[in-house]
Write an enzyme that holds these catalytic residues in place. Structure first.
Site, mmCIF file in Angstrom:
data_model
loop_
_atom_site.group_PDB
_atom_site.id
_atom_site.type_symbol
_atom_site.label_atom_id
_atom_site.label_comp_id
_atom_site.label_asym_id
_atom_site.label_seq_id
_atom_site.Cartn_x
_atom_site.Cartn_y
_atom_site.Cartn_z
ATOM 1 N N HIS A 185 48.430 35.288 40.762
ATOM 2 C CA HIS A 185 47.994 35.502 39.374
ATOM 3 C C HIS A 185 48.231 34.273 38.496
ATOM 4 C CE1 HIS A 185 47.174 37.918 35.710
ATOM 5 N NE2 HIS A 185 46.608 38.772 36.554
ATOM 6 N N GLU A 305 41.677 36.139 40.808
ATOM 7 C CA GLU A 305 42.495 37.040 41.614
ATOM 8 C C GLU A 305 41.696 37.450 42.853
ATOM 9 O OE1 GLU A 305 44.123 40.191 38.961
ATOM 10 O OE2 GLU A 305 43.359 38.889 37.368
#
Length: 340
Positions: A185, A305
């Protein structure tokens, strides 16, 4: 020539010290990590003889990383997300004909692994590999943590190659049938983490994205990107707002490309996963300062992501997210940096 260095990042208390680990390659790229959340704290890339640019958002101390989870919208800067990345509707799913109720931490839904996620755990440094220029961090969950069945042993290997690739290699094994969806992330900004991302050019190798409801949970339908605001099949400026899952084109392992004309820098992201969730953000609500006193806002960085689909356990037409007892989960993502 590559090197691995260690320094003290912070002391949490007299008994606990947090170390920062640095991988450096022959071209002068340096990637840094801490054990908390198996987090990438910086990626510094030479853009001229006397200048390096830090292309990810983050904080200068461990307290800010910990306290950021109390913000109105936790940013998860640089952390590994797990046990399940993205949202799970009504914090529940069916596995082996049994309903599993997870902890709800986003209204009535479950997001990014729940209340005590992988991002807030202290990982264990398992291995330095000076030959491969890599470090491996591991985490073992408690049985039924967040109500996920079984106990999971996870490893994440970060490797910095001499051709300027950061390889993120995930492995996991469970003591029981469970679900899993890991991702990294980091918020990227090739212009430097003090600026916004809006002048950078973005290409996403996807012709479809997932339709979502008002809570941003997939409906199960796929939408063609053509004639929508989400058509990035050719380079476009980064959008001011995006929080969507793109279905990656089959047979093509490249997911996205990002270009900074200012720094003459390109980043390509490769993955063996079926999707990439793209999110522009980084807002710290004027409550926590970023690295080097930066004031992060809603357009400070962009996340890529790479993962399975959010809410996949609740959609029969999505790729399976089930990890069978004793079987191995393997996920690989590569961040490649190139001068242009």
């Amino acid at each position: 020539m590559h090197t691995i260095n260690i320094n003290l990042f912070n002391e949490v208390n007299d008994d606990q010290k947090i170390f920062e680990y640095h991988l450096t390659n022959k071209n002068g790229i340096q990637v840094s990590f801490i054990e908390y959340g198996a987090t990438i704290t910086s990626i510094k890339i030479p853009v001229s003889n006397d200048k390096k640019v830090d292309v990810v958002l983050g904080f200068d101390n461990i307290d800010d990383y910990i306290n950021s989870f109390g913000l109105p919208n936790a940013p998860y800067f640089g952390a590994i997300i797990g046990q399940y990345s993205g949202r799970i509707k009504n914090a529940s799913f069916i596995l082996n004909n049994e309903k599993i109720d997870l902890n709800a931490n986003s209204g009535e839904n479950h997001i990014h692994g729940g209340i005590h996620s992988f991002s807030q755990k202290y990982w264990h440094l398992e291995k330095f590999d000076e030959v491969e220029n890599a470090i491996t961090l591991t985490l073992t969950t408690d049985e039924n943590q967040e109500n996920y069945p079984g106990s999971l042993k996870v490893s994440v290997k970060y490797q910095l190659t001499e051709d300027d690739k950061l390889i993120v290699d995930y492995k996991a094994i469970s003591t029981n049938d469970t679900i899993i969806n890991l991702t990294q992330h980091s918020y990227f900004n090739l212009d430097g983490h003090e600026k916004d991302v809006l002048n950078q050019d973005l290409k996403i190798y996807a012709e479809k994205y997932l339709e979502t409801d008002q809570q941003n949970i997939p409906t199960g339908k796929f939408i063609d990107v053509k004639n929508t605001n989400f058509d990035f099949t050719d380079y476009k400026k980064c959008p001011e707002k995006v929080d969507n899952t793109f279905v990656l084109n089959e047979g093509n392992d490249v997911a996205v490309s990002l270009i900074s004309k200012q720094n003459k820098l390109q980043m390509n992201v490769y993955t063996n996963q079926p999707a990439v969730h793209v999110y522009v953000g980084g807002n710290c609500f004027n409550q926590i300062k970023g690295k080097e006193n930066a004031n992060y806002h809603t357009k400070s960085g962009i996340c890529f992501e790479t993962q399975n689909f959010p809410d996949a356990p609740n959609h029969a037409n999505f790729p399976s997210a089930i990890l069978k007892k004793g079987e191995s989960y393997n996920q690989k993502t590569i961040f490649e940096f190139k001068k242009i």
